[in-house]
Design a protein around this motif. Sequence first.
Motif, mmCIF file in Angstrom:
data_model
loop_
_atom_site.group_PDB
_atom_site.id
_atom_site.type_symbol
_atom_site.label_atom_id
_atom_site.label_comp_id
_atom_site.label_asym_id
_atom_site.label_seq_id
_atom_site.Cartn_x
_atom_site.Cartn_y
_atom_site.Cartn_z
ATOM 1 N N PHE A 47 0.829 -1.193 0.000
ATOM 2 C CA PHE A 47 0.000 0.000 0.000
ATOM 3 C C PHE A 47 0.870 1.253 0.000
ATOM 4 N N HIS A 48 1.906 1.274 0.831
ATOM 5 C CA HIS A 48 2.804 2.432 0.890
ATOM 6 C C HIS A 48 3.466 2.654 -0.468
ATOM 7 N N ARG A 104 2.335 1.739 -3.502
ATOM 8 C CA ARG A 104 1.385 2.129 -4.552
ATOM 9 C C ARG A 104 0.781 3.511 -4.331
ATOM 10 N N ARG A 105 0.490 3.851 -3.091
ATOM 11 C CA ARG A 105 -0.182 5.122 -2.807
ATOM 12 C C ARG A 105 0.770 6.205 -2.322
ATOM 13 N N GLN A 106 2.029 5.848 -2.070
ATOM 14 C CA GLN A 106 2.969 6.826 -1.525
ATOM 15 C C GLN A 106 2.361 7.508 -0.303
ATOM 16 N N SER A 107 1.825 6.682 0.574
ATOM 17 C CA SER A 107 1.108 7.156 1.748
ATOM 18 C C SER A 107 1.618 6.437 2.982
ATOM 19 N N VAL A 160 -10.537 5.757 -2.709
ATOM 20 C CA VAL A 160 -9.297 5.386 -3.387
ATOM 21 C C VAL A 160 -8.434 4.450 -2.538
ATOM 22 N N ASN A 161 -8.417 4.632 -1.234
ATOM 23 C CA ASN A 161 -7.633 3.728 -0.379
ATOM 24 C C ASN A 161 -8.232 2.326 -0.386
ATOM 25 N N THR A 210 -7.435 0.673 -3.638
ATOM 26 C CA THR A 210 -6.033 0.258 -3.657
ATOM 27 C C THR A 210 -5.839 -1.027 -2.865
#
Length: 108
Positions: free
Chosen positions: A27-28, A30-33, A80-81, A84
């Motif tokens: 997740f980090h 792909r979403r840069q989060s 969106v989260n 993802t």
Amino acid sequence: MKTITLHIPIHIHELYNIVHQKLNPLFHERRQSDIDFIVGGQGDTVEISQPELYDGVLFSLTLHGEELRITRSEHYVDDVNSLTVESILNDLFNDLSGNNGTDLVQEG
């Protein structure tokens, strides 16, 4: 609920370990989060949640033989989260089933 066939036998503990180990790093990436999801379980179910952002469980994963039943919270289907996370889960399940791939049995 979406039902897919994995084509291989898997135990709920294996499913939990795979999701627990791989969901947040993917997740980090792909979403840069920096959002982290909590992967927990109750009985024969793996649950994914993020209580700081979402009420309740986002995804519940339940095994029935080679079938995996995925229930997604109806409140966040366009988030969106959540989308993802679903994409990551689909990739993990495909990897898990090896060369056999997965089959969508039912979605609705």
